[in-house]
Design a protein around this motif. Structure first.
Motif, PDB file in Angstrom:
ATOM      1  N   THR A  63       0.830  -1.208   0.000  1.00 29.23           N
ATOM      2  CA  THR A  63       0.000   0.000   0.000  1.00 29.23           C
ATOM      3  C   THR A  63       0.860   1.253   0.000  1.00 29.23           C
ATOM      4  O   THR A  63       0.550   2.233  -0.693  1.00 29.23           O
ATOM      5  N   ASP A  64       1.927   1.254   0.789  1.00 29.40           N
ATOM      6  CA  ASP A  64       2.798   2.435   0.854  1.00 29.40           C
ATOM      7  C   ASP A  64       3.385   2.769  -0.510  1.00 29.40           C
ATOM      8  O   ASP A  64       3.483   3.941  -0.897  1.00 29.40           O
ATOM      9  N   LYS A  65       3.750   1.748  -1.241  1.00 29.35           N
ATOM     10  CA  LYS A  65       4.318   1.965  -2.571  1.00 29.35           C
ATOM     11  C   LYS A  65       3.278   2.549  -3.514  1.00 29.35           C
ATOM     12  O   LYS A  65       3.555   3.488  -4.280  1.00 29.35           O
ATOM     13  N   ARG A  66       2.052   2.021  -3.479  1.00 25.19           N
ATOM     14  CA  ARG A  66       0.988   2.534  -4.336  1.00 25.19           C
ATOM     15  C   ARG A  66       0.691   3.994  -4.015  1.00 25.19           C
ATOM     16  O   ARG A  66       0.531   4.817  -4.914  1.00 25.19           O
ATOM     17  N   ARG A  67       0.616   4.308  -2.739  1.00 27.17           N
ATOM     18  CA  ARG A  67       0.347   5.694  -2.347  1.00 27.17           C
ATOM     19  C   ARG A  67       1.465   6.616  -2.812  1.00 27.17           C
ATOM     20  O   ARG A  67       1.210   7.721  -3.303  1.00 27.17           O
ATOM     21  N   SER A  68       2.691   6.175  -2.661  1.00 27.01           N
ATOM     22  CA  SER A  68       3.829   7.001  -3.057  1.00 27.01           C
ATOM     23  C   SER A  68       3.832   7.261  -4.557  1.00 27.01           C
ATOM     24  O   SER A  68       4.036   8.392  -5.018  1.00 27.01           O
ATOM     25  N   LEU A  69       3.582   6.213  -5.339  1.00 28.82           N
ATOM     26  CA  LEU A  69       3.567   6.364  -6.794  1.00 28.82           C
ATOM     27  C   LEU A  69       2.416   7.262  -7.249  1.00 28.82           C
ATOM     28  O   LEU A  69       2.591   8.139  -8.112  1.00 28.82           O
ATOM     29  N   LEU A  70       1.236   7.048  -6.661  1.00 33.44           N
ATOM     30  CA  LEU A  70       0.088   7.841  -7.087  1.00 33.44           C
ATOM     31  C   LEU A  70       0.243   9.305  -6.674  1.00 33.44           C
ATOM     32  O   LEU A  70      -0.172  10.205  -7.411  1.00 33.44           O
TER      33      LEU A  70
END
Length: 862
Positions: free
Chosen positions: A174-181
């Motif tokens: 989830t952290d990666k998705r939030r960072s990318l978005l």
């Protein structure tokens, strides 16, 4: 017993291939393996029996210290209390029993396996359930005006668009998705966007853009629909908006709730911190979409796991007992994990993925959290990411234990200090919630994002309730029956010859009417648990008519377990264990002990003073009614197994019981495989006692998790009806069925709507405004509250074949809360439901196997 060092695979991971980890230090996808809470509390804490009220998330740990007078009886049978004022801790045992896959033999297992999660529906969308038959009030009750913790959500802008976000390659963390978005949105100058952390984005503006690559990951966005704010499915949209805004207010999500370290309360002498926070959810009610908010507290240890392991001298057994199964917090990302094992051979300089070591990973991603010990072992945690089981490794130096240890719970000073900050009185809780919601409207960052959507949070909803009339307990005279009971008193030799022991034993005999017991004395210098079980075997050999052992035992959990296992499984006899210091505290304890012994022997200490059923038909409770309580315990010591407690009444006054436990073949399993078998056995017991079948069976089903209503509706109810169908036709007509879901751990709160805000009185009922549209549900405060804020129990009727008027059934449910024979007043749930919980806990945590069927008509688990 299995050696602690060889319990499961808590040591080295299986040599499986690595999977993509992204922003988490992930290792291997594994089979479903989860170490549950390894809590060695003896029953003296009685936190499962304290059903009176959920005062705060910490209350189950604190209530036993909230009333000093309770201490005099909290060690009765290591489970008894005078005041049952806290909720059970939600819930499991080590056995060498072999279980086989018998799904082909058991129809209910096969049916459950055929239903995939994709076929299930959300709780709010469940269909084909009971509807309220009648809302008129025919029972005597007093109206009461209440303030709830439901805050209406108003929206003035009708245009909100929902978009789908896709990542290629897929991102697990989830952290990666939030960072990318976040980088994607910043690059395109999008404003007023709300991301749910998975694949949904909301915005009041039109977004059109081609797929773009961010750090090697291609992100694409596509509009799905315009959100209908009046539809019940819009709760997901409002939840996303609310969670985003709470983060903007400086809160971090820990578990499912939001906390802030700002204003935390330090207990330096105990190495503890109490973090204050909130739980929130957006729900659809009869009065529209509401924000349900409540206060929350979390205990964090200021000592790292590495420090704790060092204080335990890195002893593998002691570290296993204290750390495995516990919840830890990693402060570098404010996330919690359940520890499933300790990898003693792994080190921080081992390769995590590619050529990156664990040390390098943490140094690169969390530079402000240094690692100084290169020889520390690693902690294992089993998690699920998008349906895939993963094992992650944590650094003990960077993790902190949460909650209270068994040792801490026994320290009165610790519990008293924490209780002062966690037991929130009603007026303080209401003010805190009102200010929290008000700040959501006024906070500059939050209001800036809410304004384009036209969203605002209103004041707490006022609801109309009713106070039901409570029945009175009429004591039953059981002296003649008790006088015929053969029993044995066991104590250490030096304890027995104390004046206090002989005096209180004599008072107990006079109080109960029991005949004088046989006396067996144990060796005071020998703490071998077998000493007690051997004395029991000797007594039973000399007199096979013995029905009860009253045993004074030292504070030794192994002795208690040995006594219970030997008595319930092999000797098939009842036991009542008491700490000597408790036994010596006088008549209050003796009276409580008398009450518990009477109930264990199968007698009723009291009856209710008013008629609790009405004969005949036409929408009332028939005289021939069976009440069933069902609960599933998940925090047992039987690894990979949960325990089902099933308790049914077999008489017209609901004072005779049939009790049965079943061991589920998978830990954490909510749906019950054995319900058809249990139903058949209960019908047989009822026929044996009454020479007929019940006209109506009312099931109070506790232990149902969120999202499980549809599966319960489609499987368990069907299983019970099959149990009815398989009873011999010569026994009479098949009974009708009412199936009621009981939820104790709700976030709902009620406060009196007056200048002096207080808890509502026992018997307070709310069945409108905040109930679910289209459901037959209601909230009931049935328990006495001594401290803190009362927590109502939520009842949801899934099936109603009897068509009892709603107000009559609500009163009937309240009356059933007064028949729990371990407490003179009412408890949070109907008695059979509480009995089922107690049995599942005892079987799972202490007996580690099924009790003898010869004891099924006794309340041996009290």
């Amino acid at each position: 017993m299995i050696s602690k060092k060889h319990k499961g695979n808590d040591g080295e991971p299986r040599p499986l291939q690595e999977t993509e980890r992204n922003q988490s230090p992930l290792r291997h996808p594994q089979k479903n393996f989860n170490w549950n809470n390894h809590n060695t509390d003896n029953d003296s804490n009685n936190k499962n029996d304290n059903q009176q009220q959920k005062q705060s998330p910490l209350q189950s740990q604190l209530s036993q210290h909230s009333q000093p007078q309770e201490q005099s009886v909290q060690q009765l049978d290591l489970q008894t209390t005078i005041n049952e004022t806290s909720p059970p801790t939600t819930t499991t045992t080590t056995t060498t029993t072999t279980y086989t896959n018998n799904s082909l033999m058991n129809p209910i297992i096969s049916e459950i396996q055929k239903i995939s999660k994709r076929d299930l529906v959300r709780d709010g969308d469940i269909q084909n359930v009971a509807m309220v038959t009648e809302k008129s009030r025919t029972v005597q009750s007093m109206p009461i005006s209440l303030i709830s913790n439901y805050f209406p959500i108003v929206i003035s802008n009708n245009k909100t668009l929902q978009y789908r976000i896709d990542f290629d390659p897929p991102q697990v963390a989830t952290d990666k998705r939030r960072s990318l978005l976040k980088e994607f949105i910043s690059k395109n100058n999008f404003t007023n966007t709300f991301y749910d952390g998975d694949s949904i984005l909301y915005s009041p503006i039109n977004i059109t853009t081609n797929p773009q690559s961010i750090n090697g990951v291609q992100i694409s966005i596509k509009m799905v629909k315009q959100v209908n704010h009046k539809d019940k499915s819009s709760a997901q949209f409002f939840n996303t908006i609310t969670k985003t805004n709470i983060r903007k207010m400086g809160f971090s999500i820990i578990g499912r709730n939001y906390y802030s370290s700002f204003g935390k309360i330090n207990f330096n002498e105990h190495c503890l911190e109490v973090w204050k926070g909130f739980s929130t959810s957006v729900v659809s009610t009869e009065n529209g979409t509401m924000l349900l908010a409540d206060t929350s507290s979390k205990v964090i240890r200021s000592q790292t796991v590495l420090d704790r392991m060092s204080s335990l001298r890195f002893d593998e057994d002691r570290c296993y007992d204290e750390i495995v199964g516990s919840i830890v917090l990693t402060r570098y990302n404010n996330k919690t994990y359940r520890i499933s094992g300790i990898s003693w051979s792994r080190r921080v300089d081992d390769i995590m993925e590619g050529k990156t070591t664990f040390f390098q990973y943490y140094q690169r991603n969390y530079p402000n959290h240094g690692i100084t010990d290169y020889n520390q072992p690693l902690l294992k945690s089993e998690i699920k990411l998008r349906g895939v089981k993963q094992t992650i490794y944590l650094i003990p130096e960077l993790t902190f234990l949460t909650g209270l240890s068994d040792h801490m719970r026994k320290q009165f000073k610790i519990m008293k200090d924490i209780a002062e900050h966690s037991n929130i009185e009603p007026y303080k809780r209401y003010e805190t919630l009102r200010n929290f919601v008000s700040n959501m409207n006024d906070d500059q960052n939050v209001s800036k994002s809410l304004e384009p959507l036209g969203i605002s949070y209103q004041s707490a909803l006022k609801v109309d309730g009713f106070v039901l009339t409570a029945p009175k307990n009429l004591p039953n005279n059981n002296r003649d029956r008790l006088n015929r009971i053969k029993w044995v008193f066991i104590a250490e030799e030096f304890e027995y010859h104390k004046r206090e022991c002989l005096m209180n034993l004599d008072n107990f005999i006079k109080e109960t009417g029991l005949q004088k017991p046989e006396i067996y004395l144990s060796n005071s210098r020998d703490n071998n648990p077998l000493q007690y079980s051997n004395l029991m075997k000797k007594a039973m050999k000399e007199n096979r008519d013995i029905q009860l052992f009253l045993i004074l035992i030292p504070q030794n959990q192994e002795i208690y377990r040995e006594i219970k296992r030997k008595a319930l499984v092999e000797l098939k006899v009842l036991t009542q264990c008491v700490f000597p210091r408790t036994f010596y505290k006088g008549r209050a304890v003796i009276s409580k002990l008398k009450q518990q012994v009477i109930a264990k022997l199968g007698f009723a200490p009291w009856s209710l003073n008013q008629e609790i059923f009405k004969s005949g038909s036409g929408g009332v409770v028939p005289k021939k009614t069976m009440i069933i309580g069902v609960d599933v315990g998940h925090n047992s010591d039987m690894r990979s197994h949960s325990v089902v407690g099933f308790v049914a009444t077999i008489d017209d006054k609901f004072q005779k019981y049939f009790s049965r436990s079943f061991v589920q073949n998978r830990a954490g399993k909510e749906i019950i495989d054995s319900l058809e078998e249990a139903t058949r056995e209960a019908m047989a017991k009822y026929f044996q006692y009454n020479y007929c079948l019940p006209e109506l069976v009312i099931v109070y089903r506790d232990g149902v998790g969120d999202g499980m209503l549809d599966l319960v509706n489609r499987t368990e109810i069907t299983a019970m009806k099959r149990g009815f169908d398989k009873t011999p036709s010569s026994w009479g007509l098949k009974p009708k069925l009412m199936y009621v879901i009981v939820k104790k751990n709700t976030s709902a709160r009620f406060f009196t709507n007056e200048r002096d805000i207080k808890n509502p009185p026992p018997g307070t009922l709310v069945d409108s405004k905040i109930t679910h549209p289209g459901w037959y549900d209601f909230f009931l405060v049935s328990q006495v509250t001594f401290r803190g804020s009362v927590n109502p129990t939520h009842y949801h009727v899934l099936l109603d074949e009897q068509k009892i008027p709603a107000d009559l059934f609500q009163l009937f449910t309240f009356q059933m809360c007064h028949l729990y024979f371990n407490f003179e007043k009412s408890v949070r749930v109907p008695a059979t439901c509480q009995y089922a919980h107690r049995m599942a806990f005892l079987i799972g945590r202490t007996v580690c196997g099924e009790a003898s069927h010869q004891l099924s008509d006794k309340l041996f688990y009290l």
